[in-house]
Enzyme design. Structure first.
Site, PDB file in Angstrom:
ATOM      1  N   TRP A  58      -1.539   7.712   0.605  1.00  0.00           N
ATOM      2  CA  TRP A  58      -1.125   9.092   0.299  1.00  0.00           C
ATOM      3  C   TRP A  58      -2.056  10.134   0.912  1.00  0.00           C
ATOM      4  CZ3 TRP A  58       2.222  12.204  -2.613  1.00  0.00           C
ATOM      5  CH2 TRP A  58       1.730  13.452  -2.998  1.00  0.00           C
ATOM      6  N   MET A  59      -1.472  11.234   1.384  1.00  0.00           N
ATOM      7  CA  MET A  59      -2.256  12.372   1.885  1.00  0.00           C
ATOM      8  C   MET A  59      -1.748  13.651   1.241  1.00  0.00           C
ATOM      9  SD  MET A  59      -1.814  13.801   5.785  1.00  0.00           S
ATOM     10  CE  MET A  59      -3.143  12.964   6.573  1.00  0.00           C
ATOM     11  N   ASP A  61      -3.621  17.943   0.697  1.00  0.00           N
ATOM     12  CA  ASP A  61      -4.209  19.079   1.424  1.00  0.00           C
ATOM     13  C   ASP A  61      -5.108  18.759   2.626  1.00  0.00           C
ATOM     14  OD1 ASP A  61      -3.365  19.868  -1.058  1.00  0.00           O
ATOM     15  OD2 ASP A  61      -5.287  20.662  -1.695  1.00  0.00           O
ATOM     16  N   GLN A  77      -7.113  15.237   1.586  1.00  0.00           N
ATOM     17  CA  GLN A  77      -7.023  14.595   0.288  1.00  0.00           C
ATOM     18  C   GLN A  77      -6.299  13.264   0.499  1.00  0.00           C
ATOM     19  OE1 GLN A  77      -7.930  16.311  -3.201  1.00  0.00           O
ATOM     20  NE2 GLN A  77      -9.368  16.397  -1.500  1.00  0.00           N
ATOM     21  N   SER A 121     -10.215  19.229  -3.007  1.00  0.00           N
ATOM     22  CA  SER A 121     -10.219  19.932  -1.719  1.00  0.00           C
ATOM     23  C   SER A 121     -11.465  20.767  -1.487  1.00  0.00           C
ATOM     24  CB  SER A 121      -8.994  20.834  -1.642  1.00  0.00           C
ATOM     25  OG  SER A 121      -7.874  20.028  -1.386  1.00  0.00           O
ATOM     26  N   ARG A 183     -11.699  25.409  -8.239  1.00  0.00           N
ATOM     27  CA  ARG A 183     -11.703  24.398  -7.163  1.00  0.00           C
ATOM     28  C   ARG A 183     -11.360  24.955  -5.778  1.00  0.00           C
ATOM     29  NH1 ARG A 183      -7.429  23.251 -10.554  1.00  0.00           N
ATOM     30  NH2 ARG A 183      -5.348  23.603  -9.695  1.00  0.00           N
ATOM     31  N   ASP A 184     -11.534  24.079  -4.803  1.00  0.00           N
ATOM     32  CA  ASP A 184     -11.116  24.262  -3.402  1.00  0.00           C
ATOM     33  C   ASP A 184     -11.965  25.298  -2.655  1.00  0.00           C
ATOM     34  OD1 ASP A 184      -9.126  22.592  -4.405  1.00  0.00           O
ATOM     35  OD2 ASP A 184      -7.643  24.185  -4.575  1.00  0.00           O
ATOM     36  N   TRP A 321       4.759  19.645  -3.624  1.00  0.00           N
ATOM     37  CA  TRP A 321       4.391  18.809  -4.773  1.00  0.00           C
ATOM     38  C   TRP A 321       5.624  18.317  -5.507  1.00  0.00           C
ATOM     39  CZ3 TRP A 321       0.264  16.214  -5.481  1.00  0.00           C
ATOM     40  CH2 TRP A 321      -0.966  16.675  -5.032  1.00  0.00           C
TER      41      TRP A 321
END
Ligand code: FRU
Length: 506
Positions: A58-59, A61, A77, A121, A183-184, A321
């Site tokens: 799975w991939m 961001d 990710q 991320s 986050r990120d 998503w």
């Protein structure tokens, strides 16, 4: 190098060596004949040719999109063990021309107490000759999830997490700023100082982007809020990016849980941008000025980097998503968009495919002032790995359609409605086997002439650049590759110029 330094004919490995070199060994195994008979083997032809995909699993961001020692690095990710999201690793690929990507060993796994739930991320910067990754470590404290910013330092291939992680903890922010949704981080350097923006939640329903600064990328101080939404449409702002395009500061981010607004925003997770104030050292941004970045069905969490020649390039996760769009038996999930060059014109971001694509465009088929009436196919206009521009010079009817990835069972339709100045994308018959969104309408910004439609197809995706990139639309299709016809339909007379190239590395 590791294998070459072993002199035996039979390779013996300690468990430690196996662990350390697992991904290099996997590459070698890929070339061994029997590997292709195992369930892990993925034939390269089952994947896009020039779009980044995970090696397996799975991939999501794009992360750490950056130039380090002359090469472009893209992390992402990554969950290697399933085609589903799981505890996040950072996958890593490198390119010299933005189209041919080489897989490098996985850069990070969730293996510390401060990131055991996932290495979420983040971004990267070249600093003191090293490649520095700034990411979100997700962990649990007193039964509650918390997110903090951490660094890992590397040489472009292997990365070590910093001993004093996390480097930015939520509690250096004002009290009402959420410690969980934090986050990120996106890092950059300006006038000798490091800055980073981080997505955050304010009280219950507001999303915001907070700014930090640092002299050395290890010790950070909280600065201020750069953007806060109105708490009415959308909440958490994920994956912020602060960038400069043609001298203008721009913020990009991906608000979660928005409600549709006409044709500008769709329900759920969107990706937006806002242009700021060029007079300020670091601009702040007004939520009311937001615009959508892509009008397709699959586009999220974009990230940009600046190339040494000054071009600002953006890549996004070409997926939503909420949608599972995979071919039957597919052993990987998620891919990136084509890297796109950004520029600002008329107060808006325009996007175009990176110019490096030109050198892989071969075997042109060109039609000039071609009449279309009823339903037609044209000799030489077909394929699933192509670059095709369709420029209507006259459309008399109420609709003009381009069907791609078409055969008697499957089709993906782009319809231009001249009276409404709209384009409709429809992948209902592309082979999607889940109840996901298949139709989206775009209001065309340029209303004075019929739109120039530039399609880039790479097996399982279509990226449409409308009017030289004033608007774009990215769509993933799970259609079997034998559906490779292209059909033009016009209810009344239409005239078009068509230019089609195969895209090939041969
Ligand atoms: C966006 C996102 C980020 C987070 C990552 C987790 O798609 O939710 O906010 O860091 O994915 O994989």
């Amino acid at each position: 190098n590791f294998i070459q330094n072993k002199s035996e004919n039979i390779l013996t490995l300690t468990f430690e060596e196996l662990k350390e070199h697992f991904f290099e060994l996997k590459h070698i195994m890929l070339t061994i004949k029997n590997w292709s008979k195992t369930e892990y083997y993925i034939d390269e032809k089952e994947k896009p040719l020039f779009h980044v995909t995970p090696e397996t699993g799975w991939m999501n961001d794009p992360n750490g999109f950056s130039v380090y020692q002359g090469k472009v690095h893209l992390f992402y990710q990554f969950y290697p063990y399933k085609t589903e999201w799981g505890p996040m690793h950072w996958g890593h690929q490198v390119t010299e021309d933005l189209l041919k990507w080489e897989a490098y060993p996985v850069a990070m796994a969730p293996d510390q107490d401060y990131d055991h739930i996932g290495c979420f991320s983040g971004s990267a910067v070249e600093a003191d000759g090293k490649h520095v990754l700034l990411y979100t470590g997700v962990s649990q404290k007193d039964g509650k999830e918390i997110q903090n910013q951490c660094i890992a330092i590397g040489d472009g291939k292997t990365y070590e997490k910093w001993q004093d992680n996390p480097v930015i903890k939520g509690d250096i922010m004002p009290e009402k700023f959420d410690r969980k949704d934090f986050r990120d981080p996106k890092i950059w350097k300006k006038n000798g100082r490091y800055y980073c923006v981080v997505g955050n939640r304010y009280e219950e329903n507001c999303g915001q982007i907070v700014l930090f600064s640092s002299a050395d990328y290890k010790n950070w101080r909280y600065e201020k809020v750069l953007l806060r939404n109105d708490g009415k449409n959308g909440d958490m702002l994920e994956c912020p990016d602060y960038l400069e395009v043609d001298g203008y500061p721009v913020i990009i981010c991906s608000p979660q849980n928005m409600h549709a607004q006409k044709y500008e925003f769709h329900n759920g997770h969107n990706s937006i941008y806002i242009i700021g104030d060029a007079e300020k050292e670091i601009s702040d941004f007004a939520w009311e000025k937001k615009r959508n970045l892509d009008y397709g069905l699959d586009f999220y969490a974009p990230q940009t980097t600046e190339l040494p020649d000054g071009r600002r390039i953006m890549v996004a996760w070409m997926k939503s998503w909420d949608a599972r769009v995979m071919t039957k038996g597919q052993k990987w999930q998620g891919m990136m968009t084509l890297p796109r060059e950004l520029k600002i014109k008329d107060g808006k971001i325009w996007q175009s495919p990176v110019r490096e694509l030109e050198k892989y465009k071969k075997n042109p088929t060109i039609y000039t002032e071609q009449k279309i009436s009823g339903q037609m196919s044209l000799d030489g206009i077909n394929g699933r790995v192509i670059d095709m521009t369709v420029e209507p010079t006259n459309v008399e009817g109420r609709e003009f359609k381009v069907d791609v990835a078409h055969n008697e069972e499957y089709t993906t339709t782009f319809t231009y409605y001249p009276e409404k100045h709209q384009i409709e994308i429809d992948r209902t018959y592309s082979g999607v086997n889940a109840d996901v969104v298949c139709v989206r309408k775009i209001e065309i910004a340029e209303k004075h002439h019929a739109p120039k439609l530039h399609f880039i197809m790479d097996r399982y995706s279509v990226e449409l650049f409308i009017n030289d990139g004033e608007q774009t639309a990215s769509v993933v299709i799970p259609t079997p590759l034998e559906a490779n016809e292209i059909i033009f339909t016009s209810d009344e007379a239409a005239t078009v110029n068509i230019e089609k190239y195969e895209i090939t590395f041969n």
